[in-house]
Write an enzyme that holds these catalytic residues in place. Structure first.
Site, PDB file in Angstrom:
ATOM      1  N   HIS A 108       0.868  -1.179   0.000  1.00 40.70           N
ATOM      2  CA  HIS A 108       0.000   0.000   0.000  1.00 40.70           C
ATOM      3  C   HIS A 108       0.911   1.238   0.000  1.00 40.70           C
ATOM      4  O   HIS A 108       2.023   1.187   0.531  1.00 40.70           O
ATOM      5  CB  HIS A 108      -0.830  -0.051   1.288  1.00 40.70           C
ATOM      6  N   ASP A 133       3.510  -3.899   8.111  1.00 38.70           N
ATOM      7  CA  ASP A 133       2.242  -3.203   7.950  1.00 38.70           C
ATOM      8  C   ASP A 133       1.142  -4.239   8.168  1.00 38.70           C
ATOM      9  O   ASP A 133       0.926  -5.114   7.326  1.00 38.70           O
ATOM     10  CB  ASP A 133       2.170  -2.619   6.524  1.00 38.70           C
ATOM     11  N   GLN A 168      -4.269  -4.753   7.320  1.00 37.98           N
ATOM     12  CA  GLN A 168      -5.336  -5.648   6.871  1.00 37.98           C
ATOM     13  C   GLN A 168      -5.436  -6.920   7.709  1.00 37.98           C
ATOM     14  O   GLN A 168      -6.340  -7.725   7.508  1.00 37.98           O
ATOM     15  CB  GLN A 168      -5.151  -6.005   5.384  1.00 37.98           C
ATOM     16  N   LYS A 182      -9.909  -0.245  10.971  1.00 38.24           N
ATOM     17  CA  LYS A 182     -10.057  -1.476  10.174  1.00 38.24           C
ATOM     18  C   LYS A 182     -10.310  -2.677  11.085  1.00 38.24           C
ATOM     19  O   LYS A 182     -10.371  -3.810  10.622  1.00 38.24           O
ATOM     20  CB  LYS A 182      -8.806  -1.708   9.326  1.00 38.24           C
ATOM     21  N   CYS A 185      -4.736   2.310  -3.572  1.00 37.03           N
ATOM     22  CA  CYS A 185      -3.485   2.873  -3.034  1.00 37.03           C
ATOM     23  C   CYS A 185      -2.317   1.912  -3.238  1.00 37.03           C
ATOM     24  O   CYS A 185      -1.415   1.814  -2.390  1.00 37.03           O
ATOM     25  CB  CYS A 185      -3.599   3.234  -1.553  1.00 37.03           C
TER      26      CYS A 185
HETATM   27  N1  PMP Z   1      -1.650  -0.480   4.662  1.00 32.46           N
HETATM   28  C1  PMP Z   1      -2.609  -1.252   4.147  1.00 32.46           C
HETATM   29  C2  PMP Z   1      -2.245  -2.653   3.702  1.00 32.46           C
HETATM   30  C3  PMP Z   1      -3.899  -0.766   4.019  1.00 32.46           C
HETATM   31  O1  PMP Z   1      -4.839  -1.549   3.485  1.00 32.46           O
HETATM   32  C4  PMP Z   1      -4.189   0.544   4.451  1.00 32.46           C
HETATM   33  C5  PMP Z   1      -5.582   1.130   4.316  1.00 32.46           C
HETATM   34  N2  PMP Z   1      -6.242   0.821   3.146  1.00 32.46           N
HETATM   35  C6  PMP Z   1      -3.164   1.307   4.999  1.00 32.46           C
HETATM   36  C7  PMP Z   1      -1.904   0.768   5.082  1.00 32.46           C
HETATM   37  C8  PMP Z   1      -3.393   2.708   5.475  1.00 32.46           C
HETATM   38  O2  PMP Z   1      -4.218   2.711   6.601  1.00 32.46           O
HETATM   39  P1  PMP Z   1      -4.791   4.090   7.166  1.00 32.46           P
HETATM   40  O3  PMP Z   1      -5.486   4.752   6.021  1.00 32.46           O
HETATM   41  O4  PMP Z   1      -5.725   3.664   8.250  1.00 32.46           O
HETATM   42  O5  PMP Z   1      -3.649   4.882   7.665  1.00 32.46           O
END
Ligand code: PMP
Length: 425
Positions: free
Chosen positions: A118, A206, A209, A232, A374
């Protein structure tokens, strides 16, 4: 077994929108009433700051806030609550990690991340490498960033990653579960192999998910830093965690300065509090943290075994129904092995662009995500401009899946052309 019809009633969103089929937990989860009530209780009955006041209400707020820190530590298997830094979300946590680690880089070091990340776990490292190449880091320059490809089943190519680890690998940043492929990476195994090559490499995971769908065990992973978001995992937006091993955090210098993180602001040099407090300057998202505590209690009440069984059933059913109905016209990303998958599926469908699909489904109260999610590099590598993504939460039902399938069938009838819009996967 999870009673999805009663659990749905824990989520006021579905009382407000009874016909809503929400299939976008990967973006954010609806919040259960327990979380909303905890946030509200703080605002109505406490509404004081943490770590400052000496009167009973403020002390009670601090106590509740710090109790969540301990709760998070237990939830992810951290050794101590001192390893838990509250942030505003995964993005903030990963940027904080990059900022904290920047001064520790030395000439000749390199950073490794992967092509399936991401943007939140690629851009901070890309920027760090860019700043170093422009000579903008005070102490060193030219820290290259190396990108590891992904395999056909959508996981990190571990062999290629390991082959790149040498004595100069300072940082490896990777995700536990891809938000596009839905594939889980074998983090424990990957970290063990990294450590065998270079015990000093700092590994950042990270886990955005993973949180809320699988248990996170930072001790089992042996990760140095781990980032995830409250929203999440059925918690509030605007709150997240950066876990850091205490021994590592103690060596890092704060990067944000202000109230609440200093012992003696007039000393020379300034004396800062110990970690994690030195990394939490300013007033935090107190109601968010309290809500996050309620989300953890909610998750623990249901149990990850129940959550996983439920998501796996939905996953199996959706994959089967998609293939049954759309055959070779549907292109599903990632692995066929359900055991390696989290509760999300990305796909493209011949004759209809993912954006059109999402929009038409949306008009029928079915919420899915479409776009690059993203993860531009991942899509670029696959030669795709966009994918459609369905992601599950504990409130989803088999009926939701049936509605999705008939929604997709209806949408396709509107785009009945013979020209595929995507290149093959
Ligand atoms: N990493 C991953 C794998 C994600 O799916 C996301 C959110 N889609 C993020 C980072 C970013 O999370 P946040 O927008 O809550 O900061």
């Amino acid at each position: 077994m999870l009673n999805t019809h009663t659990i749905k009633h824990h989520f006021p969103l579905f009382d407000r929108h009874p016909s809503l089929v929400y299939l976008d937990a990967g973006a954010t989860c609806p919040k259960p009433q327990e979380v909303i009530a905890a946030e509200r209780e703080y605002e109505e009955a406490f509404s004081t700051n943490v770590g400052r006041g000496l009167y009973p209400l403020a002390e009670a707020t601090t106590e509740r806030f710090e109790a969540v820190r301990s709760q998070v530590a237990r939830f992810i298997g951290a050794e101590s609550e001192r390893e838990i830094i509250f942030t505003s979300g995964t993005t903030a946590s990963l940027n904080l990690a990059a900022a904290l680690l920047a001064p520790t880089l030395r000439s000749g070091d390199h950073i490794i991340t992967t092509e399936l990340e991401h943007h939140s776990n690629s851009l901070p490292w890309i920027e760090l490498a860019r700043h170093s190449s422009k000579g903008e880091l005070a102490h060193t320059k030219n820290i290259p960033l190396r990108l590891i490809p992904f395999t056909e089943e959508g996981s990190i190519d571990t062999d290629q990653l390991i082959a790149l680890i040498d004595s100069k690998t300072r940082i490896v940043a990777l995700s536990a579960l891809s938000n596009v492929f839905g594939t889980r990476n074998p983090i424990t195994d990957i970290i063990k192999r990294i450590r065998n090559r270079n015990p000093e490499t700092i590994v950042i995971v990270d886990a955005a998910q993973m949180a809320g769908h699988f248990p996170i065990d930072v001790a089992q992973w042996d990760a140095d830093l781990v980032a995830f978001s409250g929203h999440k995992m059925y918690g509030p937006t605007g709150v997240g965690i950066l876990f850091g091993k205490q021994a590592l955090l103690e060596t890092l210098r704060p990067t944000t300065f202000g109230g609440g993180m200093v012992v003696d602001a007039c000393a020379e040099p300034t004396e800062y509090k110990e970690s994690p407090f030195c990394f939490e300057a300013g007033t935090p998202n107190i109601s968010g943290v309290i809500g996050l505590g309620a989300a953890i209690t909610f998750l623990e009440h249901i149990g990850f075994e129940t959550i996983r069984t439920h998501e796996k059933n939905l996953l199996t059913m959706t994959l089967t129904r998609l293939r049954e109905n759309f055959g070779d016209q549907i292109h599903i990303l990632g692995t066929d092995d359900i055991e390696k998958r989290g509760g999300l599926i990305s796909f493209t469908l011949d004759h209809i662009h993912p954006h059109d699909l999402a929009q038409i489904l949306g008009e029928h109260d079915i919420s899915i995500r479409a776009g690059e999610h993203c993860a531009a590099l991942l899509h670029r590598k696959l030669g795709l401009s966009a994918t459609a993504r369905v992601s599950f939460g504990i409130y989803n039902t088999e009926e939701d899946v049936e509605k999705l399938i008939s929604g997709i069938k209806n949408a396709r009838t509107l785009f009945d052309t013979k020209t595929p819009l995507h290149s093959s996967i």
